[in-house]
Design an enzyme around this catalytic site. Structure first.
Site, PDB file in Angstrom:
ATOM      1  N   GLU A 165       0.822  -1.215   0.000  1.00  0.00           N
ATOM      2  CA  GLU A 165       0.000   0.000   0.000  1.00  0.00           C
ATOM      3  C   GLU A 165       0.857   1.267   0.000  1.00  0.00           C
ATOM      4  O   GLU A 165       0.785   2.087   0.919  1.00  0.00           O
ATOM      5  CB  GLU A 165      -0.980  -0.004   1.178  1.00  0.00           C
ATOM      6  CG  GLU A 165      -1.964  -1.158   1.112  1.00  0.00           C
ATOM      7  CD  GLU A 165      -3.067  -1.075   2.147  1.00  0.00           C
ATOM      8  OE1 GLU A 165      -2.842  -0.474   3.213  1.00  0.00           O
ATOM      9  OE2 GLU A 165      -4.153  -1.606   1.887  1.00  0.00           O
ATOM     10  N   GLU A 318      -6.329  -8.349  -0.673  1.00  0.00           N
ATOM     11  CA  GLU A 318      -6.718  -8.433   0.734  1.00  0.00           C
ATOM     12  C   GLU A 318      -8.198  -8.147   0.868  1.00  0.00           C
ATOM     13  O   GLU A 318      -8.717  -7.236   0.204  1.00  0.00           O
ATOM     14  CB  GLU A 318      -6.017  -7.360   1.578  1.00  0.00           C
ATOM     15  CG  GLU A 318      -4.543  -7.488   1.731  1.00  0.00           C
ATOM     16  CD  GLU A 318      -3.993  -6.334   2.577  1.00  0.00           C
ATOM     17  OE1 GLU A 318      -4.763  -5.680   3.307  1.00  0.00           O
ATOM     18  OE2 GLU A 318      -2.791  -6.087   2.478  1.00  0.00           O
TER      19      GLU A 318
END
Ligand code: GLA
Length: 690
Positions: A165, A318
């Site tokens: 991220e 995810e």
């Protein structure tokens, strides 16, 4: 290290991944370093029970992989990779540089990112790096080199996951320096920069490059053109780091996919530019179970992922089995919601279902974030649902690599988003993603598949193009829109489109400057509605009433016809919504935020006129998507409602989940899913079957 030439394509690499894991990838982040080795044995036993075929390792393991400067310890990672391989489980191996270790920060405290106000983030969380710091860059690339070298030939290795991220923005000295260099490449000289940034406003003219830098917190509002460039630089500089790592890993393993994970509605990185450098778009998605229609915003993000690499299947990197731990109240997903959310991603083009994380942590910041195995262990509803889904997915290998087609395109563009939200605009609460969502929802509800495109894209393949608050347009982009419409296309543009040029300066002569010609209309003034709940009435050309809130404009037509006019308030009598015949096509302009009923009807008229029909006629809340390819066609039908629904699936086919033949009207339980492999009389299916 392999010495093969880099001839592999992304498609080939992904195909190989799915062959190795046996179809749809299923599993999640796995952090064995948080657990004693006895637990590892239990983990692989349970993973096999759950049908897990891929786990992501080492995302946050830098401090355990390089325990001191230059002292690498891969022993524990070798052991778990071997154990996983022995049990038939593949590995998505992460480079761990989202978490520079304490010893590195002690050596180089200036790796920590600096906020706009000059304060510095402390150590103790994650993503605590300024990507422009040369020491961070050197050490993270050295780690990628070591890992690439060490694991290139490990049989468990299926894929690479770079960083995690990417996101931190820094305003510190290293970013400042790198920004200056970025500007020097972009602008031919300081005069050019001064013009582009309108520095004569508020006396900000620069006379030497040393005066130019990162937009640290000013006394009051800061220059919007400078800030827009800083957003672009931030995305570019992080992408440069990703590419450097990717190139290291590619050298060692030319045939493995390399990705990093994207975030839902994430603002700081231009994912169009990023996705072009990856083998697949990969998304972390956490819809809030407290929101009844969270699946609609999720759908937008899924379609965006599918579009970022032109329809290529993407990866759910995810998601959560139940609760997350970062909100004020972390509600768990109701039974069945994890399953339908997973199938929704698959319906919209995903070829993996991965979770954060395998085993719920017992300590640390995210100890309340759910796992595939929760604190209570395996004898739980969640683990049973995890196992059931894993078993089901084993039967769906045929879906991997299949794609969807769309006749509608919506623009989603980071330059527009940054320029619109940077402030100093007619209202400070503008939210680009919400503007896009507003125009996306009617298509979602009607089961019309849409693609997203950026403002650089070719529009020729679409029958309907929607510009939601497409605030910044280059001359080229505006020309492409005109050419598309004059060539027979249908366009719908909403307020705050075409307002500024790439320097974030206003296009003069009436709004929306770049689109006036094609819209056959222009606004002389913007009139945002100030009061909470303030509404104005609209009267439509066919004699109906409607309303608008939030945004209105004093609009004039040149060649367009009014589809609705303001019928109350200061603009009463002026056109509000217009349609212009332009060459062979038409262009609709929404100068106001119209109510959802009117908007739905208008968009339905436009798509019907363009000959675009739903995948299936289905009740509200029942989502239908089609994926085709490899000589197969799948119709996925999902009932997001908490009550049963009836859907006519026409000729139908075989439901790959139950094995039953389905056709005609079928009952779908609440949260029920059908994955119908269609019986094809002809392939590809006829256009009118869509
Ligand atoms: C993100 C991160 C994960 C985890 C999850 C859950 O997506 O990548 O490491 O923190 O959020 O919060």
């Amino acid at each position: 290290m392999t010495s093969e030439p880099h001839t592999s394509t992304s498609e080939h690499r992904l195909k190989r991944l799915h062959e190795r894991v046996g179809g749809i990838a299923y599993g999640g982040d796995y952090n064995p370093e948080q657990w004693p080795r006895e637990v590892w044995q239990e983990d692989v036993r349970l993973m096999k029970e759950a049908g897990v075929n891929l786990v992501t390792l080492a995302v946050f393991s830098w401090s355990r992989l390089e325990t001191a400067d230059g002292i690498y310890d891969f022993g524990w990672l070798d052991d778990i990779m071997d154990l996983l391989h022995a049990n038939g489980i593949g590995v998505d191996l992460a480079t761990p540089d989202a978490v520079p270790p304490a010893w590195l920060i002690a050596q180089h405290p200036d790796i920590l990112p600096v906020l706009a106000d000059g304060s510095t983030f402390g150590f103790g969380s994650r993503q605590h790096f300024d990507v422009s710091h040369p020491g961070y860059r050197e050490k993270s690339l050295a780690m990628a080199e070591k890992m690439g070298e060490h694991y290139a030939n490990h049989p468990a290795l299926c894929m690479w996951h770079v960083n995690n991220e990417y996101g931190p923005v820094s305003y510190g000295p290293h970013a400042d320096h790198a920004f200056r260099a970025w500007l020097q490449t972009k602008y031919s000289g300081l005069d050019h920069l001064n013009r582009a940034w309108s520095t004569d406003v508020w006396g900000q003219v620069y006379s030497d490059w040393t005066q130019v830098g990162a937009p640290a917190q000013p006394r009051t509002w800061s220059n919007p053109s400078r800030r827009l460039d800083y957003q672009r630089f931030t995305s570019d500089s992080m992408l440069e780091h990703y590419k450097a790592e990717r190139d290291v890993l590619r050298r060692h393993t030319p045939d493995l996919p390399i990705v990093t994970n994207f975030m839902r509605f994430y603002k700081n990185n231009d994912y169009w530019a990023w996705a072009a450098e990856e083998d697949a778009a990969a998304l972390d998605i956490y819809p809030d179970p407290r929101e009844a229609d969270a699946h609609v915003a999720a759908a937008l993000n899924f379609d965006l992922m599918r579009s970022l690499r032109k329809g290529q299947p993407w990866l759910v990197m995810e998601q959560a089995t139940g609760a997350v731990s970062q909100w004020s109240v972390n509600v768990s997903k109701l039974p069945g919601k994890m399953r339908i959310g997973s199938y929704q991603a698959i319906a919209q083009g995903a070829d993996s279902i991965l979770f954060f994380q395998w085993r719920q942590a017992k300590g640390g910041t995210e100890r309340y974030h759910s796992g595939m195995v929760n604190h209570a262990g395996a004898n739980t509803r969640v683990f049973r649902e995890v196992c059931e889904l894993g078993q089901e997915l084993k039967g769906l290998a045929g879906l991997t690599g299949t794609r969807s087609t769309a006749k509608v395109a919506l623009v989603f563009d980071w330059d527009c988003r940054w320029a619109l939200e940077l402030g100093n605009s007619p209202r400070s609460d503008l939210n680009y993603a919400q503007e896009v969502l507003r125009l996306y929802r009617p298509f979602f509800d009607a089961n019309i598949t849409v693609d997203f495109v950026d403002t650089k894209s070719d529009l020729g393949q679409y029958s309907l193009v929607v510009l939601p608050a497409t605030y910044l347009l280059t001359d080229d982009a505006a020309q492409r829109v005109e050419d598309y419409v004059s060539g027979g296309g249908r366009l719908v543009a909403s307020y705050l489109s075409g307002i500024v040029d790439p320097d974030n300066t206003i296009r003069l002569g009436g709004y929306p400057g770049a689109l006036r010609n094609v819209l056959g209309a222009w606004s002389e003034e913007m009139h945002p509605l100030a009061e909470e709940g303030e509404e104005v009435k609209l009267l439509t050309a066919d004699g109906n009433t409607a309303s608008a809130d939030y945004w209105t404009e004093h609009l004039h037509t040149t060649t367009a016809d009014a589809l609705a006019s303001y019928a109350s308030g200061r603009l009463s009598g002026s056109p509000a919504v217009t349609r212009n015949a332009f060459g062979g096509g038409t262009a609709v302009y929404l100068s106001a935020r119209v109510d959802s009923t009117f908007l739905e009807r208008l968009l339905a008229d436009e798509r019907e006129a363009a000959g675009i029909v739903p995948e299936l006629d289905a009740p509200l809340g029942v989502q239908v998507r089609r994926r085709t390819g490899n000589g197969r066609s799948y119709l996925l039908v999902l009932n997001h409602n908490d009550a049963p629904a009836w859907v006519d699936v026409a000729a139908g086919g075989t439901d790959r989940l139950s094995g039953a033949a389905v056709s005609g009207t079928v009952e779908l339980a609440a949260n029920g899913v059908l994955v119908i492999e269609e019986t094809l009389e002809e392939y590809p299916p006829a256009e009118n079957a869509r």
